[in-house]
Design a protein around this motif. Sequence first.
Motif, PDB file in Angstrom:
ATOM      1  N   ILE A   1       0.842  -1.193   0.000  1.00 12.01           N
ATOM      2  CA  ILE A   1       0.000   0.000   0.000  1.00 12.01           C
ATOM      3  C   ILE A   1       0.876   1.241   0.000  1.00 12.01           C
ATOM      4  N   CYS A   2       0.506   2.209  -0.830  1.00 14.71           N
ATOM      5  CA  CYS A   2       1.145   3.538  -0.837  1.00 14.71           C
ATOM      6  C   CYS A   2       0.069   4.577  -0.513  1.00 14.71           C
ATOM      7  N   TYR A   3       0.441   5.576   0.261  1.00 16.78           N
ATOM      8  CA  TYR A   3      -0.505   6.653   0.580  1.00 16.78           C
ATOM      9  C   TYR A   3       0.171   7.995   0.358  1.00 16.78           C
ATOM     10  N   THR A   4      -0.615   8.972  -0.074  1.00 15.63           N
ATOM     11  CA  THR A   4      -0.094  10.298  -0.384  1.00 15.63           C
ATOM     12  C   THR A   4      -1.127  11.350  -0.023  1.00 15.63           C
ATOM     13  N   ARG A   5      -0.698  12.404   0.629  1.00 17.58           N
ATOM     14  CA  ARG A   5      -1.587  13.544   0.857  1.00 17.58           C
ATOM     15  C   ARG A   5      -1.647  14.323  -0.447  1.00 17.58           C
TER      16      ARG A   5
ATOM     17  N   VAL B   1      -8.255  17.614   4.593  1.00 15.43           N
ATOM     18  CA  VAL B   1      -7.127  16.967   3.928  1.00 15.43           C
ATOM     19  C   VAL B   1      -7.637  15.922   2.956  1.00 15.43           C
ATOM     20  N   ASN B   2      -7.083  15.922   1.755  1.00 17.62           N
ATOM     21  CA  ASN B   2      -7.386  14.890   0.760  1.00 17.62           C
ATOM     22  C   ASN B   2      -6.219  13.934   0.686  1.00 17.62           C
ATOM     23  N   VAL B   3      -6.528  12.637   0.655  1.00 17.27           N
ATOM     24  CA  VAL B   3      -5.500  11.609   0.660  1.00 17.27           C
ATOM     25  C   VAL B   3      -5.822  10.578  -0.406  1.00 17.27           C
ATOM     26  N   ALA B   4      -4.787  10.094  -1.096  1.00 14.92           N
ATOM     27  CA  ALA B   4      -4.936   8.988  -2.048  1.00 14.92           C
ATOM     28  C   ALA B   4      -4.247   7.771  -1.458  1.00 14.92           C
TER      29      ALA B   4
END
Length: 72
Positions: free
Chosen positions: A43-47, A64-67
């Motif tokens: 899993i990768c997460y990015t703001r 905050v939006n996160v992918a």
Amino acid sequence: MKTGLSIGIHIEERLRASEALQSKIAGRVFPIAAVSGTQKPYICYTRTGITPDYTKDGRAGDTVNVAIEIVE
């Protein structure tokens, strides 16, 4: 105090706290991107965005939006 800038810490803590998820990804949780050749799944997460919220009394928090990407 948690802010929108600390959302990455919160997301990683939540992902690592899930025993069901950890049984599948074995701790492979990465901010932004995984190193080339990383074993799948991971899993990768990015703001992706942050917008401060204001009231008449001043700053109230952040939106905050996160992918989150699940790579299988």
